[in-house]
Design a protein around this motif. Structure first.
Motif, PDB file in Angstrom:
ATOM      1  N   TYR A 152      11.032  26.052  -5.576  1.00 50.82           N
ATOM      2  CA  TYR A 152      10.098  27.107  -5.169  1.00 50.82           C
ATOM      3  C   TYR A 152      10.748  28.492  -5.261  1.00 50.82           C
ATOM      4  N   ARG A 153      12.036  28.575  -4.945  1.00 52.01           N
ATOM      5  CA  ARG A 153      12.753  29.849  -5.072  1.00 52.01           C
ATOM      6  C   ARG A 153      12.845  30.255  -6.543  1.00 52.01           C
ATOM      7  N   HIS A 154      13.207  29.302  -7.397  1.00 48.27           N
ATOM      8  CA  HIS A 154      13.401  29.592  -8.818  1.00 48.27           C
ATOM      9  C   HIS A 154      12.082  29.908  -9.526  1.00 48.27           C
ATOM     10  N   GLN A 155      11.063  29.077  -9.257  1.00 46.76           N
ATOM     11  CA  GLN A 155       9.812  29.208 -10.004  1.00 46.76           C
ATOM     12  C   GLN A 155       8.886  30.277  -9.442  1.00 46.76           C
ATOM     13  N   TYR A 156       8.915  30.452  -8.095  1.00 49.75           N
ATOM     14  CA  TYR A 156       7.950  31.356  -7.464  1.00 49.75           C
ATOM     15  C   TYR A 156       8.591  32.467  -6.634  1.00 49.75           C
ATOM     16  N   GLY A 157       9.915  32.496  -6.568  1.00 44.45           N
ATOM     17  CA  GLY A 157      10.589  33.549  -5.799  1.00 44.45           C
ATOM     18  C   GLY A 157      10.472  33.382  -4.302  1.00 44.45           C
ATOM     19  N   ARG A 158      10.221  32.164  -3.842  1.00 40.93           N
ATOM     20  CA  ARG A 158      10.076  31.918  -2.406  1.00 40.93           C
ATOM     21  C   ARG A 158      11.427  31.935  -1.691  1.00 40.93           C
ATOM     22  N   ASP A 159      11.440  32.516  -0.485  1.00 41.55           N
ATOM     23  CA  ASP A 159      12.676  32.577   0.301  1.00 41.55           C
ATOM     24  C   ASP A 159      12.782  31.318   1.154  1.00 41.55           C
ATOM     25  N   PHE A 160      13.032  30.197   0.482  1.00 45.94           N
ATOM     26  CA  PHE A 160      13.205  28.908   1.151  1.00 45.94           C
ATOM     27  C   PHE A 160      14.701  28.604   1.164  1.00 45.94           C
ATOM     28  N   ILE A 161      15.272  28.409   2.351  1.00 46.15           N
ATOM     29  CA  ILE A 161      16.712  28.160   2.485  1.00 46.15           C
ATOM     30  C   ILE A 161      16.964  26.789   3.096  1.00 46.15           C
ATOM     31  N   CYS A 162      18.170  26.259   2.873  1.00 45.24           N
ATOM     32  CA  CYS A 162      18.494  24.884   3.293  1.00 45.24           C
ATOM     33  C   CYS A 162      19.796  24.843   4.079  1.00 45.24           C
ATOM     34  N   GLY A 163      19.733  24.385   5.333  1.00 43.65           N
ATOM     35  CA  GLY A 163      20.920  24.202   6.162  1.00 43.65           C
ATOM     36  C   GLY A 163      21.231  22.732   6.349  1.00 43.65           C
ATOM     37  N   MET A 164      22.530  22.382   6.274  1.00 41.54           N
ATOM     38  CA  MET A 164      22.960  20.992   6.400  1.00 41.54           C
ATOM     39  C   MET A 164      23.773  20.810   7.687  1.00 41.54           C
ATOM     40  N   LEU A 227      17.917  32.405   9.576  1.00 37.48           N
ATOM     41  CA  LEU A 227      16.639  33.048   9.257  1.00 37.48           C
ATOM     42  C   LEU A 227      16.799  34.563   9.177  1.00 37.48           C
ATOM     43  N   GLU A 228      17.698  35.103   9.976  1.00 38.86           N
ATOM     44  CA  GLU A 228      17.920  36.550   9.997  1.00 38.86           C
ATOM     45  C   GLU A 228      18.908  37.023   8.932  1.00 38.86           C
ATOM     46  N   ASN A 229      19.870  36.163   8.567  1.00 33.64           N
ATOM     47  CA  ASN A 229      21.025  36.653   7.816  1.00 33.64           C
ATOM     48  C   ASN A 229      21.323  35.954   6.493  1.00 33.64           C
ATOM     49  N   TYR A 230      20.479  35.007   6.097  1.00 34.54           N
ATOM     50  CA  TYR A 230      20.815  34.235   4.896  1.00 34.54           C
ATOM     51  C   TYR A 230      19.627  34.146   3.963  1.00 34.54           C
ATOM     52  N   SER A 231      19.873  34.355   2.693  1.00 34.81           N
ATOM     53  CA  SER A 231      18.841  34.189   1.668  1.00 34.81           C
ATOM     54  C   SER A 231      19.522  33.797   0.366  1.00 34.81           C
ATOM     55  N   SER A 232      19.482  32.500   0.041  1.00 26.20           N
ATOM     56  CA  SER A 232      20.156  32.000  -1.157  1.00 26.20           C
ATOM     57  C   SER A 232      19.591  30.642  -1.519  1.00 26.20           C
ATOM     58  N   ALA A 233      19.678  30.311  -2.809  1.00 28.45           N
ATOM     59  CA  ALA A 233      19.304  28.963  -3.245  1.00 28.45           C
ATOM     60  C   ALA A 233      20.343  27.936  -2.807  1.00 28.45           C
ATOM     61  N   ASP A 234      21.562  28.381  -2.535  1.00 28.07           N
ATOM     62  CA  ASP A 234      22.648  27.468  -2.189  1.00 28.07           C
ATOM     63  C   ASP A 234      22.449  26.888  -0.794  1.00 28.07           C
ATOM     64  N   ILE A 235      22.657  25.572  -0.668  1.00 29.68           N
ATOM     65  CA  ILE A 235      22.655  24.957   0.659  1.00 29.68           C
ATOM     66  C   ILE A 235      23.847  25.482   1.449  1.00 29.68           C
ATOM     67  N   ILE A 236      23.757  25.433   2.779  1.00 28.82           N
ATOM     68  CA  ILE A 236      24.860  25.921   3.613  1.00 28.82           C
ATOM     69  C   ILE A 236      25.108  24.945   4.763  1.00 28.82           C
ATOM     70  N   ASN A 237      26.374  24.601   4.966  1.00 27.11           N
ATOM     71  CA  ASN A 237      26.757  23.657   6.018  1.00 27.11           C
ATOM     72  C   ASN A 237      26.737  24.311   7.393  1.00 27.11           C
ATOM     73  N   ILE A 238      26.303  23.540   8.395  1.00 25.89           N
ATOM     74  CA  ILE A 238      26.295  24.002   9.787  1.00 25.89           C
ATOM     75  C   ILE A 238      27.065  22.980  10.615  1.00 25.89           C
TER      76      ILE A 238
END
Length: 314
Positions: A152-164, A227-238
């Motif tokens: 969705y980020r790549h095709q439509y520019g959506r700000d969808f992020i993934c936390g692990m 939600l406040e500080n991250y915007s990337s296609a890359d997943i991020i570990n928590i």
């Protein structure tokens, strides 16, 4: 980056993560929190989910709803773990896109990573090898969710992020011995052994595997931070960047509960992954760290269990 405030839809608000998110956002009046119980809205139902988004028009979504459980539950019910999670993810993400949700945080799991991943596990180890088979149904579903967010980020520019997140524990966990994760399961087992003066408690596996445990209120803090500080296609570990063996965990829980009997290990049962420690350097570089001491977190979780025995998931 996200602006602060607006309508936030917290999915799975009655679960372990969802309850922690509600506690966190209770002190943030700039956010209008939207929730729906499973009876009110089945997120597996695409049409119902789209109707909800059309009506409510949330600005942001935290996708914390999932079918979850430990090794035994995942091994016994692979269809539920795979199908339910795929349906939830597909419904919510497609509706968020269709109704122009500004930001979505999708929560995955450490079980997405290869069984043989180098420790600590870096985000770029995803899909570099096979997963642990006992976690595979859940892991495959979560990887599909990650790829959909990235799509969705790549095709439509959506700000969808993934936390692990690392393994989670805390208030409102599931203490059912058939379906719970290791920490609530151990709390329940030792509590009942103490209650009934049982001389021994037999636990699955060798006790040697090491795990990283994150207090769920720390995860809620991390979600708001991302939600406040991250915007990337890359997943991020928590995570907390610290691991402990299941054997040591059992001893700490036994001590906190005050069980005097003996712990036996059934080595005919599976251990799961030998280690599961996340590389959290990216999260630290952004400026977030977990703050809860493990022993204090366990004590708080056990106290919650004692205070809520009548309503806890047992």
């Amino acid at each position: 980056m996200s602006s602060s405030g607006g309508k936030l839809f917290i999915t799975g608000h009655q679960g372990l993560v969802g309850r922690a998110l509600l506690r966190h956002y209770a002190s943030k009046p700039e956010w209008q929190i939207i929730t729906r119980t499973r009876a009110e809205l089945d997120l597996r139902d695409q049409h119902a989910t789209e109707a909800f988004f059309a009506t409510e028009q949330p600005d942001q979504v935290i996708l914390a709803a999932a079918t979850v459980g430990g090794i035994k539950a995942s091994y016994t019910h692979p269809v539920d773990f795979l199908l339910n999670n795929l349906q939830i993810q597909n419904s919510v993400l497609s509706a968020a896109h269709r109704y122009d949700t500004k930001k979505v945080l999708f929560l995955g799991s450490t079980c997405i990573y290869p069984k043989a991943a180098a420790m600590p596990i870096r985000e770029d180890s995803l899909l570099t090898g096979p997963m642990e088979s006992t976690n595979e149904p859940y892991g495959v579903a979560k990887i599909a969710g990650i790829k959909l967010c990235q799509g969705y980020r790549h095709q439509y520019g959506r700000d969808f992020i993934c936390g692990m997140p690392a393994n989670l524990y805390g208030s409102f966990d599931n203490f059912d011995p058939e379906h719970s994760h290791v920490l609530p399961s151990l709390i329940r087992r030792f509590h009942e052994a103490k209650l009934h003066d049982t001389p021994t408690v037999t636990l699955w596996g060798s006790g040697n595997p090491k795990r990283e445990f994150l207090f769920v209120d720390d995860l809620a803090s991390a979600c708001a931070f991302l939600l406040e500080n991250y915007s990337s296609a890359d997943i991020i570990n928590i995570g907390c960047g610290w691991e402990i063996s299941i054997r040591e965990v059992a001893e700490i829980i036994r001590e906190i509960i005050g069980y005097q009997g003996e712990i036996l290990w059934d080595t005919t049962q599976p251990d799961g992954n030998p280690r599961r420690l996340l590389d959290i350097s990216r999260m630290e570089q952004l400026g977030w760290k977990a703050t809860t001491d493990f022993r204090q977190g366990i004590a708080a979780t056990y106290q919650w269990f004692l205070d809520n025995r009548a309503t806890a998931r047992v």
